[in-house]
Design a protein around this motif. Sequence first.
Motif, short mmCIF file in Angstrom:
data_model
loop_
_atom_site.label_atom_id
_atom_site.label_comp_id
_atom_site.label_asym_id
_atom_site.label_seq_id
_atom_site.Cartn_x
_atom_site.Cartn_y
_atom_site.Cartn_z
N ALA A 38 5.24 16.36 -35.23
CA ALA A 38 4.21 16.87 -36.13
C ALA A 38 4.52 16.59 -37.59
CB ALA A 38 4.05 18.38 -35.92
N HIS A 39 5.70 16.05 -37.85
CA HIS A 39 6.11 15.61 -39.19
C HIS A 39 6.07 16.72 -40.24
CE1 HIS A 39 4.74 11.34 -37.78
NE2 HIS A 39 5.88 11.73 -37.22
N PHE A 40 6.77 17.82 -39.94
CA PHE A 40 7.00 18.83 -40.97
C PHE A 40 8.01 18.27 -41.96
CE2 PHE A 40 5.25 21.47 -37.66
CZ PHE A 40 4.59 22.48 -38.35
N ASN A 41 7.92 18.69 -43.20
CA ASN A 41 8.88 18.15 -44.16
C ASN A 41 10.26 18.77 -43.93
OD1 ASN A 41 9.34 20.50 -45.94
ND2 ASN A 41 7.25 20.17 -46.69
N SER A 42 11.27 18.09 -44.42
CA SER A 42 12.65 18.49 -44.12
C SER A 42 12.97 19.89 -44.61
CB SER A 42 13.63 17.48 -44.74
OG SER A 42 13.46 17.41 -46.14
N GLN A 43 12.40 20.30 -45.74
CA GLN A 43 12.67 21.64 -46.26
C GLN A 43 12.12 22.71 -45.34
OE1 GLN A 43 10.76 22.82 -49.97
NE2 GLN A 43 12.62 23.89 -50.59
N GLN A 44 10.90 22.49 -44.83
CA GLN A 44 10.32 23.45 -43.90
C GLN A 44 11.15 23.57 -42.63
OE1 GLN A 44 6.41 21.65 -43.57
NE2 GLN A 44 5.48 23.29 -44.77
N LEU A 45 11.59 22.43 -42.11
CA LEU A 45 12.40 22.43 -40.90
C LEU A 45 13.73 23.14 -41.12
CD1 LEU A 45 11.71 18.78 -39.69
CD2 LEU A 45 11.00 20.87 -38.52
N GLN A 46 14.36 22.88 -42.24
CA GLN A 46 15.65 23.50 -42.53
C GLN A 46 15.53 25.01 -42.69
OE1 GLN A 46 17.03 21.35 -45.96
NE2 GLN A 46 17.40 19.47 -44.81
N ARG A 47 14.47 25.45 -43.35
CA ARG A 47 14.26 26.88 -43.54
C ARG A 47 13.96 27.56 -42.21
NH1 ARG A 47 10.66 28.23 -48.82
NH2 ARG A 47 11.65 30.25 -48.47
N ALA A 48 13.18 26.88 -41.37
CA ALA A 48 12.87 27.42 -40.05
C ALA A 48 14.15 27.53 -39.21
CB ALA A 48 11.84 26.55 -39.33
N GLN A 49 14.97 26.48 -39.23
CA GLN A 49 16.22 26.50 -38.48
C GLN A 49 17.13 27.62 -38.97
OE1 GLN A 49 17.32 22.39 -39.23
NE2 GLN A 49 17.10 21.89 -37.06
N ARG A 50 17.19 27.80 -40.27
CA ARG A 50 18.04 28.86 -40.83
C ARG A 50 17.58 30.23 -40.35
NH1 ARG A 50 17.09 28.02 -46.01
NH2 ARG A 50 18.42 26.16 -45.94
N GLN A 51 16.25 30.45 -40.33
CA GLN A 51 15.75 31.74 -39.89
C GLN A 51 16.00 31.97 -38.40
OE1 GLN A 51 14.29 34.41 -41.70
NE2 GLN A 51 14.92 35.25 -39.72
N VAL A 52 15.80 30.93 -37.60
CA VAL A 52 16.07 31.04 -36.17
C VAL A 52 17.55 31.37 -35.94
CG1 VAL A 52 16.09 29.81 -33.95
CG2 VAL A 52 14.20 29.46 -35.55
N HIS A 66 21.69 20.23 -34.19
CA HIS A 66 21.96 18.82 -34.41
C HIS A 66 20.81 18.23 -35.23
CE1 HIS A 66 25.13 18.02 -31.08
NE2 HIS A 66 25.17 19.28 -31.47
N ARG A 67 20.98 17.02 -35.68
CA ARG A 67 20.03 16.42 -36.60
C ARG A 67 18.63 16.32 -35.99
NH1 ARG A 67 20.81 10.36 -38.29
NH2 ARG A 67 18.88 10.02 -37.16
N THR A 68 17.63 16.71 -36.77
CA THR A 68 16.24 16.60 -36.33
C THR A 68 15.83 15.13 -36.27
OG1 THR A 68 15.66 18.74 -37.27
CG2 THR A 68 13.85 17.19 -36.91
N VAL A 69 15.03 14.79 -35.26
CA VAL A 69 14.54 13.41 -35.14
C VAL A 69 13.03 13.41 -34.96
CG1 VAL A 69 16.70 12.53 -34.17
CG2 VAL A 69 14.90 13.35 -32.64
N SER A 70 12.40 12.32 -35.38
CA SER A 70 10.98 12.09 -35.15
C SER A 70 10.85 10.87 -34.24
CB SER A 70 10.25 11.85 -36.48
OG SER A 70 10.31 13.00 -37.30
N PRO A 71 10.74 11.07 -32.93
CA PRO A 71 10.78 9.95 -31.98
C PRO A 71 9.72 8.89 -32.23
CG PRO A 71 11.07 12.03 -30.84
CD PRO A 71 10.68 12.37 -32.25
#
Length: 210
Positions: A38-52, A66-71
Amino acid sequence: MMVRRQLMAVILMCIARSAAAAPHDIPRTVSARIYDYAHFNSQQLQRAQRQVSETYAAAGVTLEWHRTVSPDLIDAGKGRWPSDGVTTLSVVVLAAKMATRLGVLPDVAGYAPITRDAGGRIAYVLGGRVRGIAIDGKVESWVVLAGVIIHEVAHLLMPEREHTSAGVMRANWNPAEFKRVPVQRFSEAEALSLRRTVSSLEGHVARVAD
């Protein structure tokens, strides 16, 4: 003699407290990776991971991201597959078109194929619906993304537990409720179930819980 008895009582009390705390003190770690279509930006993904991670840490479980990937971008030659190893859990964030093709019900923002006894390994999040919920609830997308991931990964890790009427594992969320994601925590019973599963992960995919 009185002093010795008092000292022995203190020692026994310390041992008892230590034994009671031990299940929570034992590190329980599970690795995970986000596959982002879905191509969320890296900041959104990092903040989501931190909250999880914070929510699971409060339950005594450490999430090792582990590192997020966009297949799809990798397949298009715009990136490479990571070399940081295989993870135990995968979170696949689907693009809106993918969710449409799969025929997922319109009120579902995520789902987790699991077996009742052994859980599963892959949780799915519908990226388009995450963004829509964020708009309707007037909350940032990363908060909704975190809430859905927390809920679906929990299905993988405690397949024996049903939805609840309140809390992290309630079945139905209205958009505004996602504002409470940063302060919500698993119940003690849920946390115990999570720790037990992480201690001995095994099983195969068989059914879907949303």
